[in-house]
Motif scaffolding. Structure first.
Motif, PDB file in Angstrom:
ATOM      1  N   THR A 159       0.725   5.359  -7.007  1.00  0.00           N
ATOM      2  CA  THR A 159       0.267   6.647  -6.501  1.00  0.00           C
ATOM      3  C   THR A 159       0.732   7.728  -7.472  1.00  0.00           C
ATOM      4  OG1 THR A 159       0.230   8.114  -4.565  1.00  0.00           O
ATOM      5  CG2 THR A 159       2.303   6.993  -5.013  1.00  0.00           C
ATOM      6  N   VAL A 210       0.841  -1.190   0.000  1.00  0.00           N
ATOM      7  CA  VAL A 210       0.000   0.000   0.000  1.00  0.00           C
ATOM      8  C   VAL A 210       0.874   1.237   0.000  1.00  0.00           C
ATOM      9  CG1 VAL A 210      -1.790   1.278   1.206  1.00  0.00           C
ATOM     10  CG2 VAL A 210      -1.836  -1.222   1.202  1.00  0.00           C
ATOM     11  N   GLU A 211       0.695   2.075  -1.011  1.00  0.00           N
ATOM     12  CA  GLU A 211       1.475   3.303  -1.145  1.00  0.00           C
ATOM     13  C   GLU A 211       0.638   4.498  -0.705  1.00  0.00           C
ATOM     14  OE1 GLU A 211       2.774   1.370  -5.342  1.00  0.00           O
ATOM     15  OE2 GLU A 211       0.795   1.822  -4.494  1.00  0.00           O
ATOM     16  N   SER A 212       1.341   5.545  -0.305  1.00  0.00           N
ATOM     17  CA  SER A 212       0.684   6.803   0.015  1.00  0.00           C
ATOM     18  C   SER A 212       1.690   7.934  -0.179  1.00  0.00           C
ATOM     19  CB  SER A 212       0.161   6.796   1.451  1.00  0.00           C
ATOM     20  OG  SER A 212       1.232   6.651   2.364  1.00  0.00           O
ATOM     21  N   GLY A 213       1.168   9.147  -0.216  1.00  0.00           N
ATOM     22  CA  GLY A 213       2.043  10.313  -0.258  1.00  0.00           C
ATOM     23  C   GLY A 213       2.120  11.036  -1.585  1.00  0.00           C
ATOM     24  N   LEU A 233       6.945   9.709  -0.437  1.00  0.00           N
ATOM     25  CA  LEU A 233       6.104   8.545  -0.656  1.00  0.00           C
ATOM     26  C   LEU A 233       6.405   7.487   0.397  1.00  0.00           C
ATOM     27  CD1 LEU A 233       6.375   8.115  -4.537  1.00  0.00           C
ATOM     28  CD2 LEU A 233       4.824   9.581  -3.216  1.00  0.00           C
ATOM     29  N   SER A 234       5.366   6.765   0.776  1.00  0.00           N
ATOM     30  CA  SER A 234       5.516   5.667   1.729  1.00  0.00           C
ATOM     31  C   SER A 234       4.887   4.413   1.147  1.00  0.00           C
ATOM     32  CB  SER A 234       4.837   5.994   3.052  1.00  0.00           C
ATOM     33  OG  SER A 234       5.375   7.138   3.647  1.00  0.00           O
ATOM     34  N   CYS A 235       5.422   3.275   1.540  1.00  0.00           N
ATOM     35  CA  CYS A 235       4.868   1.995   1.094  1.00  0.00           C
ATOM     36  C   CYS A 235       5.097   0.963   2.198  1.00  0.00           C
ATOM     37  CB  CYS A 235       5.539   1.547  -0.186  1.00  0.00           C
ATOM     38  SG  CYS A 235       5.101  -0.134  -0.715  1.00  0.00           S
TER      39      CYS A 235
END
Length: 126
Positions: free
Chosen positions: A120, A5-8, A20-22
């Motif tokens: 993302t 799951v990625e975010s940012g 970015l985070s994963c």
């Protein structure tokens, strides 16, 4: 079932920064290498950066070297991508990737990875 799951991602002006985070999760799952790739419309997926937990080694594409930094926590199966001095040409969908077994060769190839996130969007305006 392994899930990344990625975010940012988001919209930023040229010269700005994003992080970015994963996080990879799954029953009895651990990662040996985690990386980031990106793919712009009409282009092939390209390597951005990766980190190998066994020795902490990192690799970057020439296009991001000196501007992006990959880091993370192998216990948490989490990887970050700090992106500074962003340029419009960095605009792309960024994908997190993970490999569960050790590999000593070139881990800049998409085929070296077993699992992928959904991506993302990063958009850099000029």
């Amino acid at each position: 079932q392994v899930q990344l799951v990625e975010s940012g991602g988001g919209l930023v002006q040229a010269g700005g920064s994003l992080r970015l985070s994963c996080t990879a999760s799954g029953r009895a799952f651990s990662t040996a290498i985690m990386g980031w790739f990106r793919q712009a419309p009409g282009k092939e997926r390209e390597f951005v950066a990766a980190i190998r937990w066994s020795d902490g080694s990192t690799a970057y594409s020439d296009s991001v070297k000196g501007r992006f930094t990959i880091s993370g926590d192998n216990v948490k199966n989490t990887v970050y991508l700090q992106m500074n001095s962003l340029k419009p040409e960095d605009t792309s969908i960024y994908y997190c990737a993970a490999r569960s077994s050790f590999y000593s060769g070139n881990y800049g190839l998409p085929t070296r990875y077993d699992y992928w996130g959904q991506g993302t969007q990063v958009t850099v305006s000029s």
